[in-house]
Design a protein around this motif. Structure first.
Motif: not given
Length: 412
Positions: A209-214, A232-239, A270-276
């Motif tokens: 997730a932190l790789k998406h920290l801009i 953050f930019d768009e990622n699969k972990f949270f909105t 706001n975690w995406k499903e199963g990515e908390d």
């Protein structure tokens, strides 16, 4: 406002943005006694006392309440002074109040000065963000200034090392691939992993997730306090596009005019499903007593994660004395992490990315280790003293029964 990095331990005045941790609403725990300060004869008594207190929590609470009521109570000495002397004491207290007012004004002016220079820093932080994320390129003057420092360091290293063979030139394919790289990938993750206090919080799962920290930036509040902003930019972990954490100070200044840390609040992620990343799923096998059939039961439990940083601990209540010590330690750690991000990471992110800032952290650690070594030497001296005492004791015992001991020595 961050101080320039210097090759020495700087002592900075406490400000609303640089308040010492001991001004936080955390009990100042007395230093635990070392082995050298505890006599062996007292160990049994201490153990017995600890057992009594452990079995009587009401007694502990009563004693704490009694001690708390004595804090600040007059010993009677001032009241026993002659009237003219008491008047002079009262006059000094009046002068001290005037001093406290000036101290409060000083801290307020320091805050305004920091805000003034923060406004000058902000365009530099914005330019840094643009370069890191591939929005722009640094100017030739900026590159030359940065390369000058690198050249000086390289010359110093070359003088201390034997000459090595020149490395082959970069291939055309590698150069072409490098041209396609935008900005500086994983800039903030790399910088955070070099900052020791933050690195300890980052798990392998967090890195995805932190790789998406801009960008990481801060802003001052209208009242004393500050807000950390993680973008953050768009990622699969949270909105969330941004996740913030805000540190608040008390309305009234403390002793000496310093602003005192009160509490912190973090955004909900706001975690995406199963990515908390702050929880993990445990699977447990259960067997039915009657049918003997088994089933797999899954349970979600909290786990270590950097993103717990945005769920700060709450101050202990009066009814929760049992967990107060643990919560206070967590509060102190949480506050210090916020200060490290604001005072160290954000102002000098490039130094943490390259690892150059570690040299100054290691210097501080070395100085602290010097003190620890002195303490160890003291412990060794005391240990030697105890050994000598034991040897003397054995010699005394030998004198009491020489024939038997001498016989045993001959047989061995």
């Amino acid at each position: 406002m961050a101080e320039p990095i210097k090759n020495r331990r700087d002592v900075t005045a406490p400000t609303p943005q640089n308040t010492p941790a001991n001004n936080a609403p955390i009990s100042s725990h007395a230093q635990q006694p070392g082995v050298a300060s505890i006599k062996e004869d007292d160990l049994a008594e201490r153990a017995a006392a600890a057992s009594i207190f452990a079995q009587n929590p009401a007694l502990v609470q009563m004693i704490q309440g009694r001690l708390g009521s004595l804090v600040g109570r007059s010993s009677g000495y001032i009241e026993s002074l002659p009237a003219p002397v008491r008047r002079r004491v009262a006059g000094l207290k009046g002068i001290q109040k005037e001093h406290s007012k000036l101290e409060a004004e000083f801290q307020e002016e320091v805050l305004q000065l920091e805000k003034k220079y923060f406004a000058k820093f902000t365009p530099l932080y914005q330019k840094r963000a643009d370069i890191v994320n591939g929005g722009t390129e640094p100017s030739e003057e900026e590159i030359a200034a940065g390369e000058k420092d690198d050249d000086e360091e390289a010359d110093a290293e070359a003088a201390d090392k034997p000459k090595e063979e020149e490395k082959p030139a970069e291939s055309a394919e590698a150069a072409e691939a490098a041209e396609k790289v935008s900005g500086i990938p994983e800039f903030w993750l790399s910088a955070m992993k070099n900052q020791i206090s933050l690195a300890e919080m980052i798990t392998d799962r967090d890195e995805g997730a932190l790789k998406h920290l801009i960008d990481i930036r801060m802003e001052y509040l209208d009242k004393p306090g500050f807000r950390l902003i993680f973008e953050f930019d768009e990622n699969k972990f949270f909105t969330n596009k941004t996740i913030t954490k805000t540190y608040f100070y008390q309305n009234e200044s403390g002793y000496g005019g310093d602003f005192i840390y009160d509490h912190a609040e973090g955004d909900k992620i706001n975690w995406k499903e199963g990515e908390d990343l702050t929880v993990r799923v445990e699977s447990k096998k259960q067997r039915n007593k009657n049918t003997k059939q088994t089933r797999i039961v899954k349970k979600t439990v909290p786990t270590e994660s950097f993103f717990n940083f945005f769920s700060p601990p709450k101050a202990p209540t009066e009814d929760d004395d049992s967990a107060a010590s643990d919560i206070e330690e967590r509060l102190e750690l949480d506050y210090q992490l916020g200060e490290d991000i604001k005072e160290k990471l954000i102002p000098r992110a490039i130094d943490w990315f390259t690892g150059e800032a570690l040299a100054f952290e290691e210097l501080d650690d070395f100085e602290e280790n010097d003190y620890d070594e002195e303490d160890d030497e003291d412990d060794d001296d005391l240990s030697d003293d105890r050994d000598e005492d034991e040897e003397e004791s054995e010699e005394d015992d030998d004198g009491a029964k020489p024939n038997k001991e001498a016989a045993e020595c001959k047989q061995s």
